[in-house]
Design a protein around this motif. Structure first.
Motif, PDB file in Angstrom:
ATOM      1  N   ARG A  11     -79.029   5.890  47.229  1.00  0.00           N
ATOM      2  CA  ARG A  11     -78.726   4.752  48.099  1.00  0.00           C
ATOM      3  C   ARG A  11     -77.375   4.184  47.701  1.00  0.00           C
ATOM      4  NH1 ARG A  11     -82.825   2.535  44.843  1.00  0.00           N
ATOM      5  NH2 ARG A  11     -84.361   2.957  46.486  1.00  0.00           N
ATOM      6  N   TRP A  12     -76.730   3.537  48.652  1.00  0.00           N
ATOM      7  CA  TRP A  12     -75.519   2.789  48.339  1.00  0.00           C
ATOM      8  C   TRP A  12     -75.364   1.654  49.325  1.00  0.00           C
ATOM      9  CZ3 TRP A  12     -70.431   3.118  50.837  1.00  0.00           C
ATOM     10  CH2 TRP A  12     -70.441   3.880  52.027  1.00  0.00           C
ATOM     11  N   ASP A  13     -74.785   0.552  48.868  1.00  0.00           N
ATOM     12  CA  ASP A  13     -74.566  -0.595  49.732  1.00  0.00           C
ATOM     13  C   ASP A  13     -73.324  -1.337  49.266  1.00  0.00           C
ATOM     14  OD1 ASP A  13     -75.459  -1.731  47.399  1.00  0.00           O
ATOM     15  OD2 ASP A  13     -76.954  -3.024  48.330  1.00  0.00           O
ATOM     16  N   VAL A  53     -69.272  -2.652  45.735  1.00  0.00           N
ATOM     17  CA  VAL A  53     -69.980  -1.552  46.369  1.00  0.00           C
ATOM     18  C   VAL A  53     -70.788  -0.887  45.264  1.00  0.00           C
ATOM     19  CG1 VAL A  53     -67.947  -0.032  46.139  1.00  0.00           C
ATOM     20  CG2 VAL A  53     -69.817   0.610  47.671  1.00  0.00           C
ATOM     21  N   ARG A  54     -72.065  -0.668  45.514  1.00  0.00           N
ATOM     22  CA  ARG A  54     -72.991  -0.157  44.495  1.00  0.00           C
ATOM     23  C   ARG A  54     -73.562   1.186  44.962  1.00  0.00           C
ATOM     24  NH1 ARG A  54     -73.199  -5.506  45.236  1.00  0.00           N
ATOM     25  NH2 ARG A  54     -74.376  -5.120  47.155  1.00  0.00           N
ATOM     26  N   LEU A  55     -73.660   2.103  44.025  1.00  0.00           N
ATOM     27  CA  LEU A  55     -74.123   3.446  44.358  1.00  0.00           C
ATOM     28  C   LEU A  55     -75.113   3.920  43.306  1.00  0.00           C
ATOM     29  CD1 LEU A  55     -71.885   6.307  45.622  1.00  0.00           C
ATOM     30  CD2 LEU A  55     -73.400   6.736  43.692  1.00  0.00           C
ATOM     31  N   GLU A  56     -76.254   4.447  43.747  1.00  0.00           N
ATOM     32  CA  GLU A  56     -77.288   4.952  42.837  1.00  0.00           C
ATOM     33  C   GLU A  56     -77.397   6.465  42.981  1.00  0.00           C
ATOM     34  OE1 GLU A  56     -82.116   4.668  41.954  1.00  0.00           O
ATOM     35  OE2 GLU A  56     -81.164   3.291  43.394  1.00  0.00           O
ATOM     36  N   PRO A  57     -77.141   7.205  41.906  1.00  0.00           N
ATOM     37  CA  PRO A  57     -77.330   8.662  41.972  1.00  0.00           C
ATOM     38  C   PRO A  57     -78.768   9.019  42.333  1.00  0.00           C
ATOM     39  CG  PRO A  57     -76.068   8.063  40.021  1.00  0.00           C
ATOM     40  CD  PRO A  57     -76.581   6.787  40.612  1.00  0.00           C
ATOM     41  N   ALA A  58     -78.935  10.173  42.987  1.00  0.00           N
ATOM     42  CA  ALA A  58     -80.264  10.640  43.411  1.00  0.00           C
ATOM     43  C   ALA A  58     -80.970  11.425  42.321  1.00  0.00           C
ATOM     44  CB  ALA A  58     -80.129  11.497  44.668  1.00  0.00           C
ATOM     45  N   PHE A  59     -80.417  11.427  41.145  1.00  0.00           N
ATOM     46  CA  PHE A  59     -81.014  12.133  40.011  1.00  0.00           C
ATOM     47  C   PHE A  59     -80.902  11.234  38.781  1.00  0.00           C
ATOM     48  CE2 PHE A  59     -76.608  13.359  40.643  1.00  0.00           C
ATOM     49  CZ  PHE A  59     -76.028  13.149  39.395  1.00  0.00           C
ATOM     50  N   ALA A 119     -76.012   2.346  33.072  1.00  0.00           N
ATOM     51  CA  ALA A 119     -76.779   3.586  32.894  1.00  0.00           C
ATOM     52  C   ALA A 119     -78.289   3.360  32.962  1.00  0.00           C
ATOM     53  CB  ALA A 119     -76.387   4.261  31.581  1.00  0.00           C
ATOM     54  N   PRO A 120     -78.855   2.343  32.305  1.00  0.00           N
ATOM     55  CA  PRO A 120     -80.311   2.164  32.377  1.00  0.00           C
ATOM     56  C   PRO A 120     -80.821   1.966  33.803  1.00  0.00           C
ATOM     57  CG  PRO A 120     -79.413   0.895  30.557  1.00  0.00           C
ATOM     58  CD  PRO A 120     -78.247   1.407  31.337  1.00  0.00           C
ATOM     59  N   ASN A 121     -80.027   1.306  34.642  1.00  0.00           N
ATOM     60  CA  ASN A 121     -80.424   1.090  36.034  1.00  0.00           C
ATOM     61  C   ASN A 121     -79.818   2.112  36.982  1.00  0.00           C
ATOM     62  OD1 ASN A 121     -82.089  -1.297  35.703  1.00  0.00           O
ATOM     63  ND2 ASN A 121     -80.197  -2.383  35.213  1.00  0.00           N
ATOM     64  N   ASN A 122     -79.149   3.123  36.420  1.00  0.00           N
ATOM     65  CA  ASN A 122     -78.634   4.253  37.191  1.00  0.00           C
ATOM     66  C   ASN A 122     -77.759   3.776  38.351  1.00  0.00           C
ATOM     67  OD1 ASN A 122     -78.277   6.971  37.652  1.00  0.00           O
ATOM     68  ND2 ASN A 122     -80.121   7.199  38.914  1.00  0.00           N
ATOM     69  N   GLN A 123     -76.699   3.048  38.014  1.00  0.00           N
ATOM     70  CA  GLN A 123     -75.874   2.460  39.062  1.00  0.00           C
ATOM     71  C   GLN A 123     -74.387   2.557  38.732  1.00  0.00           C
ATOM     72  OE1 GLN A 123     -75.588  -2.039  40.037  1.00  0.00           O
ATOM     73  NE2 GLN A 123     -77.047  -1.243  41.543  1.00  0.00           N
ATOM     74  N   PHE A 124     -73.609   3.012  39.727  1.00  0.00           N
ATOM     75  CA  PHE A 124     -72.148   2.956  39.714  1.00  0.00           C
ATOM     76  C   PHE A 124     -71.725   1.722  40.500  1.00  0.00           C
ATOM     77  CE2 PHE A 124     -71.090   7.822  39.587  1.00  0.00           C
ATOM     78  CZ  PHE A 124     -71.681   7.920  38.338  1.00  0.00           C
ATOM     79  N   VAL A 125     -70.651   1.057  40.047  1.00  0.00           N
ATOM     80  CA  VAL A 125     -70.125  -0.102  40.763  1.00  0.00           C
ATOM     81  C   VAL A 125     -68.606  -0.007  40.837  1.00  0.00           C
ATOM     82  CG1 VAL A 125     -69.866  -2.619  40.783  1.00  0.00           C
ATOM     83  CG2 VAL A 125     -72.028  -1.596  40.039  1.00  0.00           C
ATOM     84  N   LEU A 126     -68.081  -0.243  42.032  1.00  0.00           N
ATOM     85  CA  LEU A 126     -66.659  -0.518  42.235  1.00  0.00           C
ATOM     86  C   LEU A 126     -66.579  -1.918  42.796  1.00  0.00           C
ATOM     87  CD1 LEU A 126     -63.623   0.234  42.549  1.00  0.00           C
ATOM     88  CD2 LEU A 126     -64.212   1.145  44.803  1.00  0.00           C
ATOM     89  N   GLY A 127     -65.767  -2.778  42.165  1.00  0.00           N
ATOM     90  CA  GLY A 127     -65.768  -4.165  42.601  1.00  0.00           C
ATOM     91  C   GLY A 127     -64.404  -4.815  42.537  1.00  0.00           C
ATOM     92  N   MET A 128     -64.371  -6.096  42.934  1.00  0.00           N
ATOM     93  CA  MET A 128     -63.170  -6.923  42.868  1.00  0.00           C
ATOM     94  C   MET A 128     -63.548  -8.312  42.381  1.00  0.00           C
ATOM     95  SD  MET A 128     -61.194  -5.921  46.421  1.00  0.00           S
ATOM     96  CE  MET A 128     -62.628  -6.332  47.433  1.00  0.00           C
TER      97      MET A 128
END
Length: 672
Positions: A11-13, A53-59, A119-128
């Motif tokens: 998912r990503w939003d 913008v938040r992105l969660e890997p599918a693995f 890493a524990p919540n499996n999330q990438f973030v790009l922000g401002m």
């Protein structure tokens, strides 16, 4: 519109800016690469503290990489550390990479870009957000970001790969993408605009031995023998143009240590003196060699620093530092150590790394500069003592108690071991003996098995330099939130070099393959682009670690030749370009007319500078995580052996070793 692949992105939003939703443009560039751009049309100013913008890997990844650490959630990876920016995760098969679209970062926007990795919540973030520096150097979000009316864009690239080889070296696709999109063209554009590097070398030696000679050059008698060397550090207040009272930053001393290596600088001075038919420079280089040999050995071990005592005195009504006479000098070791951080040189423990580096340079002098049997015998005595330090696993310890000469517990198992491997391989090459090779193989194998896979790049600089974050609790432990160790690229360099030399010694390709992996991890700390918000040229320059702020750090002059060696061996043009860029960046901080932007920054920081200061060069830029057009980030001192003298030595060494190959095979004439 393209869709992100479900096998990689669960998912990503993304947020709105105020009540404004962005126009989304998502397109697929090639089989595994996507570009996403979000465009905001604002008809009034928006004030918003944070946008993401938040992105969660599918693995569920077991491996993560990011350019900085963010231990608590309030911390972010500010754009100040975007040298080769990416967020990386893989599960052994699937590799997911997020790269900010660097073309969209504005020079002076109020809100700064950042990355974050949870890493524990499996999330990438790009922000401002707006940010500020705390500790040395971590970045945290603060309130107050504003967005002006008009069109505003932010975006990223997403790379998806399903390839066992990509998982073995997850940095290669990132580096290839970054250099291909930004670094290559910038380097080629700048090649013809740069002055010949010989100009910078001349500035360095004129600064040290003419304009600042009374401060820099130290010549004295030790145990009846004349010795000499440039001083360890020179403060900006010691300029011949300074209008106030000079002040010494640290005690007058000379170092043969992993950073500040007088014997390394001496080899450049010797080469230049011979080329210029300047017997005085050759004499000075030989005095520097004599000083290295004067370090007293105890059971094969030897100190790294000769120093004088420093006191606070009153001069013209001002309290300043003044060092004593060389008549009362003493030997000791680097005060960047865990026993007494930034404490006493005289009481500091022996550092195995420093001894192995100096002994290696002794062998290189004997082999390449001029034969001197004393250098070989000194190095052999040390090597035989070193062998006895190897533990059952294969590691060499980091430090030895000064009195008992027994290992300290801290960092007993570290990648500092790798530099001793390179030393032993050089000794085996010059004086073949199976004990040196066998010991080196054992040491390198344990680094391969225990350090390389986990990225445990912990060395003396990681915790016992200016960046002390985690000194007490982190050694040997990962930052949980990022699933990464606090890392320093120095130990990556030593390991990549040891692997390259082991490959050259044994011919085994696995060492070259592993070496390339480690080299690429190191190159993730190299600037692959020229940010518009920095005020000096930084392409090709290096940072230091994932918890610090430097650009254009002096280590690039040490790293450049190794990058080029891998480039030649692998016939990889990207490495050749990166190596050339690192060599050029080695001179980027020099105050001289050839560096137009840098010169302006120096004069804004220190308005009294003039032609007598040409050659002055701070070891890095933006050290504290803060820069500005007013000269912020320029620093206040020069270390000849970790700055201008080191850069000059690197150029002269690379010219001697690889100059003709670079010109004939790759079209780079580094002399022009």
């Amino acid at each position: 519109m393209a869709q992100l692949p479900d096998a990689y992105v669960k998912r990503w939003d993304y947020d709105q800016l105020g009540s404004v939703a962005p126009k989304l443009n998502l397109k697929q560039i090639d089989k595994g690469t996507y570009h996403c751009m979000m465009t905001f049309e604002l008809d009034q100013e928006i004030r918003q503290d944070d946008w993401q913008v938040r992105l969660e890997p599918a693995f569920q990844p077991y491996f993560h990489w990011a350019p900085h650490i963010t231990p608590p959630s309030r911390h972010v990876m500010d754009q100040h550390c975007f040298r080769s920016p990416a967020l990386i995760a893989h599960d052994g098969t699937r590799l997911l990479i997020l790269i900010p679209d660097l073309d969209l970062i504005a020079k002076d926007a109020d809100a700064r870009w950042y990355l974050d990795l949870d890493a524990p919540n499996n999330q990438f973030v790009l922000g401002m957000s707006r940010t500020r520096v705390n500790d040395h150097v971590l970045f945290e979000k603060v309130e107050g970001a504003a967005y002006s009316p008009g069109t505003f864009c932010i975006g990223f690239y997403l790379m998806t790969l399903e390839d066992d080889q990509a998982a073995l070296n997850p940095w290669r696709p990132v580096l290839q993408f970054l250099w291909g999109r930004w670094g290559h063209s910038r380097l080629r554009q700048g090649i013809h605009d740069r002055a010949p590097l010989e100009h910078y070398v001349k500035h360095a030696y004129d600064w040290a031995f003419r304009h600042w000679k009374d401060t820099v050059w130290q010549e004295f008698v030790w145990s009846g023998l004349k010795v000499g060397a440039p001083v360890f550090i020179a403060d900006v207040s010691q300029s011949p143009n300074y209008p106030g009272v000079p002040n010494e930053r640290e005690s007058r001393s000379i170092w043969n240590q992993a950073w500040f290596s007088s014997l390394r600088s001496a080899q450049g001075i010797y080469r230049y003196g011979k080329k210029q038919d300047d017997p005085e420079l050759v004499r000075k280089a030989r005095l520097m060699k004599e000083l290295a040999l004067a370090a007293p050995q105890r059971r094969g071990f030897f100190p790294a620093v000769i120093a004088t005592e420093m006191k606070r005195v009153m001069v013209e009504g001002q309290e300043v530092n003044r060092s004593g006479s060389w008549d009362h000098a003493f030997w000791g070791n680097s005060n960047r150590n865990p026993a007494d951080p930034w404490g006493s040189i005289a009481k500091a423990p022996y550092h195995v790394l420093d001894m192995s580096w100096t002994a290696l340079l002794m062998l290189r002098w004997h082999d390449e500069i001029e034969p001197d049997p004393r250098l070989m015998e000194y190095a052999v005595r040390y090597a035989d003592a070193l062998l006895a330090l190897q533990d059952e696993k294969g590691y060499f310890p980091a430090w030895l108690d000064q009195d008992a000469l027994v290992p300290l517990d801290i960092l007993r198992e570290s990648p500092e071991t790798s530099l001793s491997v390179t030393f032993l391989l050089k000794l085996h090459d010059m004086r073949p003996d199976p004990k040196y090779l066998e010991t080196a193989v054992r040491a390198l194998e344990v680094v391969i098995n225990e350090i390389v896979p986990s990225g445990r790049w912990e060395d003396f600089e990681t915790y016992w330099s200016c960046c002390s974050y985690g000194r007490e609790e982190l050694p040997g432990r990962k930052v949980v939130r990022n699933n990464m160790f606090k890392q320093c690229n120095f130990s990556m360099f030593w390991t990549a070099e040891a692997l390259f030399q082991m490959y050259k010694t044994t011919g085994e390709m696995r060492y070259l393959t592993l070496g390339q992996r480690v080299l690429d991890e190191m190159l993730m700390t190299q600037a692959s682009w020229q940010p518009p918000y920095l005020h000096v040229d930084v392409l090709g320059g290096f940072g230091v670690m994932n918890c610090d702020g430097e650009w254009n750090d002096a280590r690039q002059s040490l790293f450049a030749e190794l990058i080029l060696q891998y480039g030649v061996e692998l016939d990889q043009p990207e490495y050749i370009e990166r190596g050339v860029a690192a060599l050029q960046a080695s001179f980027a901080m020099m105050y001289c007319p050839e560096n137009i932007k840098t010169k302006q920054q120096w004069e804004r920081a220190h308005p009294f500078f003039n032609e007598k200061d040409y050659g002055f060069m701070m070891e890095n830029y933006g050290h504290d995580g803060d820069v500005g057009e007013d000269g912020r980030g320029m620093g206040t001192f020069t270390i000849f052996d970790w700055g201008n003298g080191a850069a000059a030595e690197a150029y002269l060494r690379i010219k001697a070793h690889l100059g003709q190959t670079l010109k004939d095979r790759y079209g780079y004439d580094i002399t022009h």
